[in-house]
Design a protein around this motif. Structure first.
Motif, PDB file in Angstrom:
ATOM      1  N   GLU A   1       4.366   5.221  -5.827  1.00 35.36           N
ATOM      2  CA  GLU A   1       4.405   4.902  -7.266  1.00 35.36           C
ATOM      3  C   GLU A   1       3.336   5.677  -8.030  1.00 35.36           C
ATOM      4  O   GLU A   1       3.598   6.276  -9.064  1.00 35.36           O
ATOM      5  N   LYS A   2       2.111   5.633  -7.502  1.00 33.29           N
ATOM      6  CA  LYS A   2       1.001   6.280  -8.203  1.00 33.29           C
ATOM      7  C   LYS A   2       1.160   7.787  -8.271  1.00 33.29           C
ATOM      8  O   LYS A   2       0.716   8.424  -9.216  1.00 33.29           O
ATOM      9  N   LYS A   3       1.796   8.349  -7.249  1.00 32.87           N
ATOM     10  CA  LYS A   3       2.063   9.788  -7.246  1.00 32.87           C
ATOM     11  C   LYS A   3       2.949  10.173  -8.417  1.00 32.87           C
ATOM     12  O   LYS A   3       2.836  11.265  -8.979  1.00 32.87           O
ATOM     13  N   GLY A   4       3.832   9.254  -8.805  1.00 32.31           N
ATOM     14  CA  GLY A   4       4.751   9.532  -9.904  1.00 32.31           C
ATOM     15  C   GLY A   4       6.204   9.582  -9.464  1.00 32.31           C
ATOM     16  O   GLY A   4       7.089   9.845 -10.273  1.00 32.31           O
TER      17      GLY A   4
ATOM     18  N   TRP B   1      13.162   7.065  -2.572  1.00 30.08           N
ATOM     19  CA  TRP B   1      12.283   7.581  -3.629  1.00 30.08           C
ATOM     20  C   TRP B   1      12.855   8.896  -4.132  1.00 30.08           C
ATOM     21  O   TRP B   1      13.379   9.694  -3.343  1.00 30.08           O
TER      22      TRP B   1
ATOM     23  N   GLN C   1       2.736   1.624  -3.216  1.00 26.26           N
ATOM     24  CA  GLN C   1       1.813   1.998  -4.295  1.00 26.26           C
ATOM     25  C   GLN C   1       1.469   3.489  -4.284  1.00 26.26           C
ATOM     26  O   GLN C   1       1.342   4.113  -5.337  1.00 26.26           O
ATOM     27  N   ARG C   2       1.339   4.046  -3.087  1.00 28.30           N
ATOM     28  CA  ARG C   2       1.020   5.474  -3.012  1.00 28.30           C
ATOM     29  C   ARG C   2       2.125   6.328  -3.624  1.00 28.30           C
ATOM     30  O   ARG C   2       1.854   7.296  -4.323  1.00 28.30           O
TER      31      ARG C   2
ATOM     32  N   GLU D   1       0.825  -1.210   0.000  1.00 29.48           N
ATOM     33  CA  GLU D   1       0.000   0.000   0.000  1.00 29.48           C
ATOM     34  C   GLU D   1       0.862   1.265   0.000  1.00 29.48           C
ATOM     35  O   GLU D   1       0.609   2.220  -0.748  1.00 29.48           O
TER      36      GLU D   1
END
Ligand code: UDP
Ligand code: MG
Length: 148
Positions: free
Chosen positions: A26-29, A75, A23-24, A20
């Motif tokens: 990753e999805k942010k970019g 990140w 993924q947050r 989770e």
């Protein structure tokens, strides 16, 4: 490129929240630059939290962090240090806004699931501490769809 150190604490690993949290980001970019599961030593944790050594909650914090493995990540991306902390939520989960990781998934400050560097300088220190072999940069084609 700006980088930050994000760590899923032992409660987050045990509760199955690694995916989770990954993924947050990753999805942010943001770009995943490194990821490891590791059983930290007391010495390593005391170094990581050296700035808090005088605080009354320090021994409890170190014991909490020793209850199981952690998942550390690097990140990268624009504003990732500050925005990363916004994504984690306030230190005390009861003050964390819904929609943040701590706001959505935890209650007590001593079980707040995750760590995020608080400045670019401490991020670089933490990355060097947790990834002593270095972190290799790589080009992402998708950046042209994320950055203007
Ligand atoms: N912590 C705690 N009690 C407190 C303050 C902090 O147990 O009153 C723990 C909490 O797990 C927190 C960690 O110590 O995440 C590090 O504290 P810091 O102030 O650096 O908060 P953070 O940067 O993690 O939001
Ligand atoms: Mg901190």
């Amino acid at each position: 490129m700006e980088r930050t150190y994000i760590m899923v604490k032992p409660d987050g690993v045990e509760r199955g929240l690694v995916g989770e949290i990954v993924q947050r980001f990753e999805k942010k970019g943001y770009q995943l630059l490194a990821l490891q599961l590791l059983h930290p030593t007391k010495q390593h944790l005391e170094q990581h939290y050296a700035d808090l050594a005088g605080k009354p909650f320090f021994p409890k914090l170190i014991n909490y962090m020793l209850t199981g493995p952690v998942v550390g990540m690097v990140w990268g991306g624009k504003g990732v240090v500050k925005t990363g902390r916004v994504m984690l939520g306030a230190t005390n989960p009861l003050d964390s806004a819904p929609g943040t990781i701590r706001g959505d998934y935890c209650v007590d400050v001593g079980k707040n699931l995750c760590h995020g560097s608080d400045s670019v300088e401490s991020a670089e220190k933490e990355i060097a501490l947790w990834f002593p072999d270095g972190v290799r940069a790589y080009k992402r084609h998708v950046d042209s769809l994320i950055y203007e």
